[in-house]
Design a protein around this motif. Structure first.
Motif, short mmCIF file in Angstrom:
data_model
loop_
_atom_site.label_atom_id
_atom_site.label_comp_id
_atom_site.label_asym_id
_atom_site.label_seq_id
_atom_site.Cartn_x
_atom_site.Cartn_y
_atom_site.Cartn_z
N LEU A 117 0.85 -1.18 0.00
CA LEU A 117 0.00 0.00 0.00
C LEU A 117 0.89 1.24 0.00
CD1 LEU A 117 -2.78 1.39 0.19
CD2 LEU A 117 -2.55 1.25 2.69
N PHE A 118 0.67 2.09 -0.98
CA PHE A 118 1.35 3.38 -1.07
C PHE A 118 0.34 4.43 -0.64
CE2 PHE A 118 3.37 0.54 -4.02
CZ PHE A 118 4.72 0.77 -3.83
N THR A 119 0.61 5.08 0.48
CA THR A 119 -0.33 6.06 1.02
C THR A 119 0.26 7.46 0.89
OG1 THR A 119 -1.07 4.43 2.63
CG2 THR A 119 -1.65 6.71 3.07
N VAL A 120 -0.55 8.37 0.39
CA VAL A 120 -0.17 9.77 0.29
C VAL A 120 -0.83 10.48 1.47
CG1 VAL A 120 -0.23 11.85 -1.12
CG2 VAL A 120 -0.06 9.61 -2.22
N PRO A 121 -0.06 10.85 2.48
CA PRO A 121 -0.65 11.41 3.71
C PRO A 121 -1.06 12.87 3.55
CG PRO A 121 1.72 11.33 3.92
CD PRO A 121 1.39 10.72 2.58
N SER A 122 -2.11 13.08 2.78
CA SER A 122 -2.61 14.43 2.55
C SER A 122 -4.13 14.39 2.49
CB SER A 122 -2.06 14.98 1.23
OG SER A 122 -2.64 16.24 0.93
N SER A 123 -4.76 15.45 2.90
CA SER A 123 -6.22 15.56 2.80
C SER A 123 -6.63 16.35 1.55
CB SER A 123 -6.80 16.21 4.06
OG SER A 123 -6.24 17.50 4.22
N SER A 124 -5.65 16.79 0.76
CA SER A 124 -5.93 17.50 -0.48
C SER A 124 -6.07 16.50 -1.62
CB SER A 124 -4.80 18.48 -0.79
OG SER A 124 -4.91 18.94 -2.13
N VAL A 125 -7.25 16.43 -2.20
CA VAL A 125 -7.49 15.52 -3.32
C VAL A 125 -6.48 15.77 -4.44
CG1 VAL A 125 -9.14 14.88 -5.11
CG2 VAL A 125 -9.92 15.20 -2.77
N HIS A 126 -6.21 17.02 -4.72
CA HIS A 126 -5.27 17.36 -5.79
C HIS A 126 -3.87 16.83 -5.51
CE1 HIS A 126 -8.49 20.42 -6.11
NE2 HIS A 126 -8.40 20.10 -7.39
#
Length: 132
Positions: free
Chosen positions: A97-106
């Motif tokens: 699993l590669f997780t992008v720790p951001s709440s910005s959809v962009h």
């Protein structure tokens, strides 16, 4: 990109489960949108294949069902998700699993595009027998 990588890169057999409008529409209308990808994996997925799921939130029920189906079929199961990984992070059988720790959809989608390209590059290097 895997089917038609360009240049001297090796093309690989790949299916995007979102591109056959007739299949997506038929499964969604007649069976249910929550299984639209899982049913396709049941038809096409084989042990040793790779299932790659992209979700901004990690909470898409249809992707979670697909990941579970892929794991049942002995596929290598890979996810790309944003935020904290959502339900995808808790899915049994998920290998990577590669997780992008951001709440910005962009920002999540931009980072996922970069990760996807990096995975493609590493795959091509591995197939060519080159060290990375």
């Amino acid at each position: 990109m895997f089917l038609n990588p360009g240049g001297s890169a090796r093309p690989l057999p790949a299916l995007a489960l979102t591109t056959d409008v007739a299949v997506v529409t038929a499964l969604s209308n007649d069976v249910g949108f929550e299984v639209v990808f899982a049913r396709q994996l049941a038809a096409f997925g084989r042990p040793g294949d790779i299932a790659l799921a992209l979700s901004t939130s990690g909470n898409s029920d249809n992707l979670i069902a697909a990941l579970r189906e892929a794991a049942r079929r002995g596929m290598t199961v890979v996810g790309l998700a944003g935020y904290t990984g959502g339900q995808m992070a808790e899915t049994p059988g998920l290998h990577h699993l590669f997780t992008v720790p951001s709440s910005s959809v962009h920002r999540v989608q931009e980072a996922q595009t970069t990760i996807y390209h990096a995975l493609w590059e590493l795959t091509q290097l591995e197939l060519a027998g080159e060290a990375f």
